[in-house]
Write an enzyme that holds these catalytic residues in place. Structure first.
Site, PDB file in Angstrom:
ATOM      1  N   ASP A  31       0.830  -1.211   0.000  1.00 21.68           N
ATOM      2  CA  ASP A  31       0.000   0.000   0.000  1.00 21.68           C
ATOM      3  C   ASP A  31       0.865   1.263   0.000  1.00 21.68           C
ATOM      4  O   ASP A  31       1.972   1.271   0.541  1.00 21.68           O
ATOM      5  CB  ASP A  31      -0.905  -0.016   1.244  1.00 21.68           C
ATOM      6  CG  ASP A  31      -2.077   0.942   1.109  1.00 21.68           C
ATOM      7  OD1 ASP A  31      -2.332   1.431  -0.010  1.00 21.68           O
ATOM      8  OD2 ASP A  31      -2.731   1.202   2.140  1.00 21.68           O
ATOM      9  N   GLY A  34      -0.077   5.475  -4.420  1.00 19.53           N
ATOM     10  CA  GLY A  34      -0.674   6.756  -4.800  1.00 19.53           C
ATOM     11  C   GLY A  34      -0.049   7.909  -4.023  1.00 19.53           C
ATOM     12  O   GLY A  34       0.318   8.942  -4.594  1.00 19.53           O
ATOM     13  N   HIS A  48       2.322   3.409  -9.002  1.00 19.99           N
ATOM     14  CA  HIS A  48       2.067   1.990  -9.285  1.00 19.99           C
ATOM     15  C   HIS A  48       3.240   1.390 -10.066  1.00 19.99           C
ATOM     16  O   HIS A  48       3.636   0.250  -9.837  1.00 19.99           O
ATOM     17  CB  HIS A  48       0.764   1.827 -10.074  1.00 19.99           C
ATOM     18  CG  HIS A  48      -0.459   2.223  -9.292  1.00 19.99           C
ATOM     19  ND1 HIS A  48      -0.674   1.812  -7.997  1.00 19.99           N
ATOM     20  CD2 HIS A  48      -1.531   2.993  -9.623  1.00 19.99           C
ATOM     21  CE1 HIS A  48      -1.833   2.298  -7.567  1.00 19.99           C
ATOM     22  NE2 HIS A  48      -2.372   3.025  -8.533  1.00 19.99           N
ATOM     23  N   SER A  76      -7.614  -5.596  -4.911  1.00 18.78           N
ATOM     24  CA  SER A  76      -8.666  -6.118  -4.037  1.00 18.78           C
ATOM     25  C   SER A  76     -10.018  -6.058  -4.744  1.00 18.78           C
ATOM     26  O   SER A  76     -10.195  -5.314  -5.719  1.00 18.78           O
ATOM     27  CB  SER A  76      -8.724  -5.310  -2.736  1.00 18.78           C
ATOM     28  OG  SER A  76      -9.419  -4.090  -2.940  1.00 18.78           O
ATOM     29  N   GLU A  78     -12.401  -4.635  -3.690  1.00 21.99           N
ATOM     30  CA  GLU A  78     -12.931  -3.278  -3.467  1.00 21.99           C
ATOM     31  C   GLU A  78     -12.241  -2.239  -4.359  1.00 21.99           C
ATOM     32  O   GLU A  78     -12.702  -1.094  -4.457  1.00 21.99           O
ATOM     33  CB  GLU A  78     -12.757  -2.882  -1.998  1.00 21.99           C
ATOM     34  CG  GLU A  78     -13.709  -3.609  -1.042  1.00 21.99           C
ATOM     35  CD  GLU A  78     -13.370  -5.079  -0.853  1.00 21.99           C
ATOM     36  OE1 GLU A  78     -12.173  -5.405  -0.789  1.00 21.99           O
ATOM     37  OE2 GLU A  78     -14.304  -5.899  -0.785  1.00 21.99           O
ATOM     38  N   ASN A  79     -11.147  -2.624  -4.986  1.00 17.63           N
ATOM     39  CA  ASN A  79     -10.429  -1.645  -5.827  1.00 17.63           C
ATOM     40  C   ASN A  79     -11.196  -1.278  -7.102  1.00 17.63           C
ATOM     41  O   ASN A  79     -10.833  -0.310  -7.781  1.00 17.63           O
ATOM     42  CB  ASN A  79      -9.017  -2.139  -6.173  1.00 17.63           C
ATOM     43  CG  ASN A  79      -8.053  -2.061  -5.001  1.00 17.63           C
ATOM     44  OD1 ASN A  79      -7.167  -2.907  -4.850  1.00 17.63           O
ATOM     45  ND2 ASN A  79      -8.202  -1.044  -4.151  1.00 17.63           N
ATOM     46  N   ARG A 205      -4.886  -1.706   8.927  1.00 13.87           N
ATOM     47  CA  ARG A 205      -6.105  -2.489   8.710  1.00 13.87           C
ATOM     48  C   ARG A 205      -5.780  -3.587   7.709  1.00 13.87           C
ATOM     49  O   ARG A 205      -4.773  -3.538   7.010  1.00 13.87           O
ATOM     50  CB  ARG A 205      -7.254  -1.607   8.207  1.00 13.87           C
ATOM     51  CG  ARG A 205      -6.917  -0.777   6.976  1.00 13.87           C
ATOM     52  CD  ARG A 205      -8.119   0.045   6.489  1.00 13.87           C
ATOM     53  NE  ARG A 205      -7.712   0.987   5.464  1.00 13.87           N
ATOM     54  CZ  ARG A 205      -7.432   2.280   5.690  1.00 13.87           C
ATOM     55  NH1 ARG A 205      -7.536   2.779   6.907  1.00 13.87           N
ATOM     56  NH2 ARG A 205      -7.055   3.062   4.698  1.00 13.87           N
ATOM     57  N   LEU A 206      -6.693  -4.572   7.644  1.00 14.01           N
ATOM     58  CA  LEU A 206      -6.444  -5.723   6.770  1.00 14.01           C
ATOM     59  C   LEU A 206      -7.098  -5.555   5.404  1.00 14.01           C
ATOM     60  O   LEU A 206      -6.766  -6.284   4.470  1.00 14.01           O
ATOM     61  CB  LEU A 206      -6.932  -7.015   7.438  1.00 14.01           C
ATOM     62  CG  LEU A 206      -6.167  -7.386   8.719  1.00 14.01           C
ATOM     63  CD1 LEU A 206      -6.712  -8.683   9.313  1.00 14.01           C
ATOM     64  CD2 LEU A 206      -4.671  -7.537   8.452  1.00 14.01           C
TER      65      LEU A 206
HETATM   66  C1  IPE Z   1      -5.387  -2.708  -0.114  1.00 14.40           C
HETATM   67  O1  IPE Z   1      -5.043  -1.373  -0.288  1.00 14.40           O
HETATM   68  C2  IPE Z   1      -5.394  -3.429  -1.440  1.00 14.40           C
HETATM   69  C3  IPE Z   1      -4.091  -3.572  -2.093  1.00 14.40           C
HETATM   70  C4  IPE Z   1      -2.935  -3.208  -1.612  1.00 14.40           C
HETATM   71  C5  IPE Z   1      -4.137  -4.224  -3.373  1.00 14.40           C
HETATM   72  P1  IPE Z   1      -6.167  -0.257  -0.438  1.00 14.40           P
HETATM   73  O2  IPE Z   1      -5.444   1.021  -0.600  1.00 14.40           O
HETATM   74  O3  IPE Z   1      -7.127  -0.629  -1.495  1.00 14.40           O
HETATM   75  O4  IPE Z   1      -6.911  -0.345   0.954  1.00 14.40           O
HETATM   76  P2  IPE Z   1      -7.804   0.742   1.736  1.00 14.40           P
HETATM   77  O5  IPE Z   1      -8.807   1.267   0.753  1.00 14.40           O
HETATM   78  O6  IPE Z   1      -6.868   1.817   2.195  1.00 14.40           O
HETATM   79  O7  IPE Z   1      -8.388  -0.006   2.866  1.00 14.40           O
HETATM   80  C1  IPE Z   2      -1.620   0.227  -3.368  1.00  9.80           C
HETATM   81  O1  IPE Z   2      -1.373   1.593  -3.409  1.00  9.80           O
HETATM   82  C2  IPE Z   2      -1.832  -0.364  -4.732  1.00  9.80           C
HETATM   83  C3  IPE Z   2      -3.200  -0.831  -4.993  1.00  9.80           C
HETATM   84  C4  IPE Z   2      -4.201  -0.792  -4.167  1.00  9.80           C
HETATM   85  C5  IPE Z   2      -3.439  -1.422  -6.280  1.00  9.80           C
HETATM   86  P1  IPE Z   2      -2.569   2.620  -3.399  1.00  9.80           P
HETATM   87  O2  IPE Z   2      -2.980   2.898  -4.807  1.00  9.80           O
HETATM   88  O3  IPE Z   2      -3.656   2.159  -2.525  1.00  9.80           O
HETATM   89  O4  IPE Z   2      -1.853   3.890  -2.796  1.00  9.80           O
HETATM   90  P2  IPE Z   2      -2.473   4.922  -1.757  1.00  9.80           P
HETATM   91  O5  IPE Z   2      -3.001   4.141  -0.612  1.00  9.80           O
HETATM   92  O6  IPE Z   2      -3.556   5.654  -2.489  1.00  9.80           O
HETATM   93  O7  IPE Z   2      -1.331   5.788  -1.372  1.00  9.80           O
HETATM   94 MG    MG Z   3      -4.064   2.418  -0.569  1.00  7.75          MG
END
Ligand code: IPE
Ligand code: IPE
Ligand code: MG
Length: 251
Positions: A31, A34, A48, A76, A78-79, A205-206
């Site tokens: 994580d 972004g 990414h 995920s 949820e993504n 969190r998980l």
């Molecule tokens: C968890 O990260 C999923 C992946 C790393 C693929 P997210 O960025 O989607 O999780 P939340 O939304 O902060 O819980």
């Molecule tokens: C994790 O990084 C990658 C994926 C969930 C695919 P994020 O894209 O969630 O990065 P942040 O949490 O917005 O910084």
């Molecule tokens: Mg994230």
């Protein structure tokens, strides 16, 4: 019903191939891509992209430590809530990763496995993934599990639905359903128990990752954003793990 708290909590005192206190199975919530990009005034996709480079380094380092299984949370369930353009960027990175890295992973003896409903991805991505799984299925030097369109609650729900169906068909007696019956119906079936779960970027969190499998995993959180995580950061996490006392409810 077995009185054992979880079957997965019994077999893992066996050290990893790398020696004492090396976890056999490590999972990572990668994580912070972004935020890494935003801090630099770059588009999220740049984070990414760098995150994929990190993943390559960490896969290599994990092998050197003797970790048998590395499970990476890449997308995920949820993504899908993200903008379509970001999802498209992630899919393109996945395509490129498989096209450019599969050869090296295959030559290194790594078996690729996927958990999650990746069949929901576009046809060509599904074919690339199936190709990667097929090409590496006999490899035995280590396993890279990639969680794609993965959600732990859906994984457990699917196991429950299967068991309900089997009960209705008379194939199984509901009163004799054990922990193992659920584990055998999860995507992680056959893998060693999860020893260490790492999450980068400071979130604690998980996010619907490996909820069943993490029952007795050690948790490790770091503020480091995933693109900044590297082999040294992995070594720090492993050293932390090595100092933990896993009691599984005992003394
Ligand atoms: C968890 O990260 C999923 C992946 C790393 C693929 P997210 O960025 O989607 O999780 P939340 O939304 O902060 O819980
Ligand atoms: C994790 O990084 C990658 C994926 C969930 C695919 P994020 O894209 O969630 O990065 P942040 O949490 O917005 O910084
Ligand atoms: Mg994230």
């Amino acid at each position: 019903m077995s009185a054992e708290p979880a079957r997965s909590a019994t077999a893992e005192s066996a050290p990893g191939a790398g020696g004492a206190n090396v976890p056999r199975h490590v999972a990572i919530i990668m994580d912070g891509n972004g935020r890494w990009a935003e801090k630099r005034g770059l588009p999220r996709v740049a984070g990414h992209r760098k995150g994929v480079e990190t993943a390559k380094d960490v896969v290599r380092a994990a092998g050197e430590h003797g970790i048998e299984v590395l499970t990476l949370y890449a997308f995920s369930s949820e993504n899908w809530r993200r903008p379509a353009s970001e999802i498209a960027d992630l899919m393109n990175l996945l395509r490129r990763f498989i096209r450019t890295e599969l050869g090296e992973l295959a030559d290194a003896g790594i078996r690729i496995k996927v958990i999650g409903d990746y069949q929901a991805f576009e046809r060509d991505v599904v074919e690339l993934i199936d190709g990667a799984i097929g090409r590496t299925k006999a490899n035995a030097k280590g396993t890279l599990v990639v969680a794609l369109n993965y959600g732990a609650q859906a994984e457990i729900l699917a196991a429950a639905q299967q068991l309900a169906q089997e009960s209705r068909d008379g194939a199984i007696d509901p009163a004799s359903i054990e922990f193992t019956h659920i584990e055998e119906r999860l995507g992680t079936h056959g893998l060693p128990p999860l020893d260490l779960l790492i999450r980068t970027s400071g979130e604690m969190r998980l996010s619907n990752f490996l909820l069943w499998q993490a029952a007795y995993a050690e948790l490790y959180f770091t503020d480091t954003l995933w693109p900044d995580f590297d082999a040294d950061a992995l070594a720090v996490a492993l050293a932390d793990y090595a100092g933990r006392d896993r009691r599984y409810g005992g003394l």
